[in-house]
Design a protein around this motif. Structure first.
Motif, PDB file in Angstrom:
ATOM      1  N   PHE A  35       0.838  -1.202   0.000  1.00  0.00           N
ATOM      2  CA  PHE A  35       0.000   0.000   0.000  1.00  0.00           C
ATOM      3  C   PHE A  35       0.873   1.252   0.000  1.00  0.00           C
ATOM      4  CE2 PHE A  35      -3.633  -2.613   0.584  1.00  0.00           C
ATOM      5  CZ  PHE A  35      -4.748  -1.822   0.356  1.00  0.00           C
ATOM      6  N   ASP A  36       1.971   1.242   0.729  1.00  0.00           N
ATOM      7  CA  ASP A  36       2.897   2.375   0.702  1.00  0.00           C
ATOM      8  C   ASP A  36       3.374   2.630  -0.721  1.00  0.00           C
ATOM      9  OD1 ASP A  36       2.691   2.551   3.463  1.00  0.00           O
ATOM     10  OD2 ASP A  36       4.589   1.509   3.846  1.00  0.00           O
ATOM     11  N   PHE A  37       3.764   1.555  -1.397  1.00  0.00           N
ATOM     12  CA  PHE A  37       4.249   1.663  -2.772  1.00  0.00           C
ATOM     13  C   PHE A  37       3.155   2.204  -3.689  1.00  0.00           C
ATOM     14  CE2 PHE A  37       4.904  -0.038  -7.036  1.00  0.00           C
ATOM     15  CZ  PHE A  37       6.220   0.330  -7.297  1.00  0.00           C
ATOM     16  N   ALA A  38       1.931   1.688  -3.516  1.00  0.00           N
ATOM     17  CA  ALA A  38       0.810   2.141  -4.340  1.00  0.00           C
ATOM     18  C   ALA A  38       0.567   3.631  -4.153  1.00  0.00           C
ATOM     19  CB  ALA A  38      -0.441   1.344  -3.995  1.00  0.00           C
ATOM     20  N   ASN A  44      -5.080   5.303  -6.055  1.00  0.00           N
ATOM     21  CA  ASN A  44      -6.047   5.716  -5.034  1.00  0.00           C
ATOM     22  C   ASN A  44      -7.329   4.887  -5.064  1.00  0.00           C
ATOM     23  OD1 ASN A  44      -7.383   6.640  -7.333  1.00  0.00           O
ATOM     24  ND2 ASN A  44      -7.963   8.605  -6.407  1.00  0.00           N
ATOM     25  N   PHE A  45      -7.315   3.764  -5.771  1.00  0.00           N
ATOM     26  CA  PHE A  45      -8.534   2.994  -6.005  1.00  0.00           C
ATOM     27  C   PHE A  45      -8.280   1.532  -5.664  1.00  0.00           C
ATOM     28  CE2 PHE A  45     -11.613   1.481  -9.579  1.00  0.00           C
ATOM     29  CZ  PHE A  45     -12.650   1.349  -8.672  1.00  0.00           C
ATOM     30  N   LEU A  46      -9.180   0.925  -4.885  1.00  0.00           N
ATOM     31  CA  LEU A  46      -9.058  -0.503  -4.619  1.00  0.00           C
ATOM     32  C   LEU A  46     -10.413  -1.179  -4.726  1.00  0.00           C
ATOM     33  CD1 LEU A  46      -9.987  -1.638  -1.502  1.00  0.00           C
ATOM     34  CD2 LEU A  46      -8.138  -0.107  -0.873  1.00  0.00           C
ATOM     35  N   GLY A  65      -5.446   5.098   9.156  1.00  0.00           N
ATOM     36  CA  GLY A  65      -4.935   6.457   9.116  1.00  0.00           C
ATOM     37  C   GLY A  65      -4.921   7.089   7.740  1.00  0.00           C
ATOM     38  N   ARG A  66      -5.314   6.357   6.713  1.00  0.00           N
ATOM     39  CA  ARG A  66      -5.266   6.909   5.359  1.00  0.00           C
ATOM     40  C   ARG A  66      -6.419   6.407   4.495  1.00  0.00           C
ATOM     41  NH1 ARG A  66       0.522   4.171   3.664  1.00  0.00           N
ATOM     42  NH2 ARG A  66       0.026   2.011   4.138  1.00  0.00           N
ATOM     43  N   ARG A  67      -7.505   6.010   5.135  1.00  0.00           N
ATOM     44  CA  ARG A  67      -8.652   5.524   4.398  1.00  0.00           C
ATOM     45  C   ARG A  67      -9.186   6.569   3.415  1.00  0.00           C
ATOM     46  NH1 ARG A  67     -12.369   5.497   1.660  1.00  0.00           N
ATOM     47  NH2 ARG A  67     -14.385   4.447   1.811  1.00  0.00           N
ATOM     48  N   GLU A  68      -9.183   7.843   3.821  1.00  0.00           N
ATOM     49  CA  GLU A  68      -9.773   8.888   2.978  1.00  0.00           C
ATOM     50  C   GLU A  68      -8.979   9.124   1.698  1.00  0.00           C
ATOM     51  OE1 GLU A  68     -12.734  10.076   3.395  1.00  0.00           O
ATOM     52  OE2 GLU A  68     -12.908   8.860   5.212  1.00  0.00           O
ATOM     53  N   GLY A  69      -7.784   8.564   1.626  1.00  0.00           N
ATOM     54  CA  GLY A  69      -7.004   8.697   0.406  1.00  0.00           C
ATOM     55  C   GLY A  69      -7.383   7.696  -0.667  1.00  0.00           C
ATOM     56  N   PHE A  70      -8.318   6.799  -0.341  1.00  0.00           N
ATOM     57  CA  PHE A  70      -8.684   5.741  -1.276  1.00  0.00           C
ATOM     58  C   PHE A  70     -10.164   5.771  -1.608  1.00  0.00           C
ATOM     59  CE2 PHE A  70      -4.658   3.963  -0.025  1.00  0.00           C
ATOM     60  CZ  PHE A  70      -4.237   3.265  -1.149  1.00  0.00           C
ATOM     61  N   VAL A  71     -10.473   5.469  -2.865  1.00  0.00           N
ATOM     62  CA  VAL A  71     -11.823   5.127  -3.290  1.00  0.00           C
ATOM     63  C   VAL A  71     -11.929   3.609  -3.150  1.00  0.00           C
ATOM     64  CG1 VAL A  71     -13.432   5.044  -5.232  1.00  0.00           C
ATOM     65  CG2 VAL A  71     -11.998   7.079  -4.862  1.00  0.00           C
ATOM     66  N   ILE A  72     -12.855   3.169  -2.295  1.00  0.00           N
ATOM     67  CA  ILE A  72     -12.986   1.743  -2.012  1.00  0.00           C
ATOM     68  C   ILE A  72     -14.235   1.187  -2.678  1.00  0.00           C
ATOM     69  CG2 ILE A  72     -13.272  -0.015  -0.221  1.00  0.00           C
ATOM     70  CD1 ILE A  72     -11.785   1.805   1.696  1.00  0.00           C
ATOM     71  N   GLN A  73     -14.028   0.135  -3.450  1.00  0.00           N
ATOM     72  CA  GLN A  73     -15.126  -0.592  -4.076  1.00  0.00           C
ATOM     73  C   GLN A  73     -15.240  -1.940  -3.360  1.00  0.00           C
ATOM     74  OE1 GLN A  73     -15.945  -0.348  -8.465  1.00  0.00           O
ATOM     75  NE2 GLN A  73     -15.016  -2.384  -8.434  1.00  0.00           N
ATOM     76  N   GLY A  74     -16.280  -2.088  -2.539  1.00  0.00           N
ATOM     77  CA  GLY A  74     -16.487  -3.317  -1.787  1.00  0.00           C
ATOM     78  C   GLY A  74     -17.686  -4.069  -2.330  1.00  0.00           C
ATOM     79  N   LEU A 102     -16.955  -3.620   6.441  1.00  0.00           N
ATOM     80  CA  LEU A 102     -16.714  -2.286   6.989  1.00  0.00           C
ATOM     81  C   LEU A 102     -15.914  -2.351   8.287  1.00  0.00           C
ATOM     82  CD1 LEU A 102     -20.101  -0.387   6.423  1.00  0.00           C
ATOM     83  CD2 LEU A 102     -18.097  -0.516   4.926  1.00  0.00           C
ATOM     84  N   ALA A 103     -16.277  -3.288   9.149  1.00  0.00           N
ATOM     85  CA  ALA A 103     -15.588  -3.402  10.437  1.00  0.00           C
ATOM     86  C   ALA A 103     -14.110  -3.733  10.236  1.00  0.00           C
ATOM     87  CB  ALA A 103     -16.270  -4.462  11.296  1.00  0.00           C
ATOM     88  N   ARG A 104     -13.833  -4.676   9.368  1.00  0.00           N
ATOM     89  CA  ARG A 104     -12.443  -5.097   9.178  1.00  0.00           C
ATOM     90  C   ARG A 104     -11.616  -4.049   8.429  1.00  0.00           C
ATOM     91  NH1 ARG A 104     -11.488 -10.261  10.774  1.00  0.00           N
ATOM     92  NH2 ARG A 104     -13.343 -11.502  11.250  1.00  0.00           N
ATOM     93  N   LEU A 105     -12.258  -3.270   7.578  1.00  0.00           N
ATOM     94  CA  LEU A 105     -11.537  -2.193   6.892  1.00  0.00           C
ATOM     95  C   LEU A 105     -11.389  -0.958   7.771  1.00  0.00           C
ATOM     96  CD1 LEU A 105     -12.888  -2.285   3.215  1.00  0.00           C
ATOM     97  CD2 LEU A 105     -10.865  -3.400   4.177  1.00  0.00           C
ATOM     98  N   GLY A 106     -12.103  -0.923   8.887  1.00  0.00           N
ATOM     99  CA  GLY A 106     -12.010   0.221   9.777  1.00  0.00           C
ATOM    100  C   GLY A 106     -12.636   1.477   9.213  1.00  0.00           C
ATOM    101  N   THR A 107     -13.762   1.299   8.511  1.00  0.00           N
ATOM    102  CA  THR A 107     -14.442   2.442   7.910  1.00  0.00           C
ATOM    103  C   THR A 107     -15.939   2.291   8.119  1.00  0.00           C
ATOM    104  OG1 THR A 107     -14.722   3.716   5.853  1.00  0.00           O
ATOM    105  CG2 THR A 107     -14.627   1.336   5.634  1.00  0.00           C
ATOM    106  N   ASP A 108     -16.668   3.386   7.984  1.00  0.00           N
ATOM    107  CA  ASP A 108     -18.126   3.299   8.125  1.00  0.00           C
ATOM    108  C   ASP A 108     -18.836   3.385   6.778  1.00  0.00           C
ATOM    109  OD1 ASP A 108     -17.637   5.942   7.596  1.00  0.00           O
ATOM    110  OD2 ASP A 108     -18.621   6.710   9.401  1.00  0.00           O
ATOM    111  N   TYR A 109     -18.072   3.383   5.668  1.00  0.00           N
ATOM    112  CA  TYR A 109     -18.700   3.386   4.348  1.00  0.00           C
ATOM    113  C   TYR A 109     -17.711   2.897   3.301  1.00  0.00           C
ATOM    114  CZ  TYR A 109     -15.993   7.415   2.776  1.00  0.00           C
ATOM    115  OH  TYR A 109     -14.964   8.241   2.383  1.00  0.00           O
TER     116      TYR A 109
END
Length: 205
Positions: A35-38, A44-46, A65-74, A102-109
């Protein structure tokens, strides 16, 4: 890095994304290093379809600590049962698996809730006319997903899904290992030995 607008979402995403399946069975520190390398290279997309809880937790740790830097497609409808991935159309199972994601990714959306693996026309109708689309709409109204998508390997079904106007993102697989086969409702043909018995005979124009 080149960035593109994703479907009807208005989101700008990197042309190269993280598919995440390759992180399976790898230690958290290696996942975080990737993820650091990415991030360093503008990704910014996963996309995360896999339901394996250990994989989800490792990705969550890498996102900390950096969830907002990614667009997450779950993915909705990808569940984990008895130590194995399973696709389901049971809304209660789909809801529980989404809550776990959501719980395991540590995000609410998630930015895109991708209704998982819709390859048959009958399944598309079941999804759109039944409780799965209603689940997605409810999760969107609650802010737990921002946009609705559908993934497919069947071009006829993918076109129908796009033409409904109900989805914001279509995920269509272009995998030269098997997606040159003619469209089929039977996913097992993708891995059947006879489908590859003759060189190039099965390519669908």
């Amino acid at each position: 890095m080149e960035y593109r607008t994703l479907g009807r979402t208005g989101l700008r995403v990197s042309a190269v994304a993280l598919g995440c399946e390759g992180f399976m069975n790898r230690p958290e520190e290696e996942v975080r290093a990737d993820f650091d390398f990415a991030i360093e290279n503008g990704i910014n997309f996963l996309d995360l379809y896999a339901s394996n809880p250990e994989l989800r937790s490792s990705i969550g740790a890498a996102l900390a600590g950096r969830r907002e830097g990614f667009v997450i497609q779950g993915h909705l409808c990808s569940v984990w049962e008895e130590g194995q991935y399973l696709r389901t159309r049971d809304p209660e199972k789909a809801q529980a698996a989404f809550d776990d994601l959501l719980a395991r990714l540590g995000t609410d959306y998630v930015d895109i809730g991708m209704i998982h693996y819709v390859d048959a026309e009958a399944d598309l109708r079941k999804v759109l006319d039944g409780p799965i689309l209603q689940l997605a709409l409810r999760l969107r109204s609650e802010g737990r997903l921002r946009h609705i998508g559908i993934s497919s390997h069947n071009p006829a079904v993918a076109r129908q899904a796009a033409q409904t106007g109900l989805i914001d993102v279509l995920m269509f697989s272009l995998n030269p290992c098997y997606d040159l086969l003619p469209p089929s409702d039977d996913v097992d043909t993708l891995w059947a030995d006879e489908s590859y018995a003759q060189e190039l005979h099965n390519i669908d124009p």
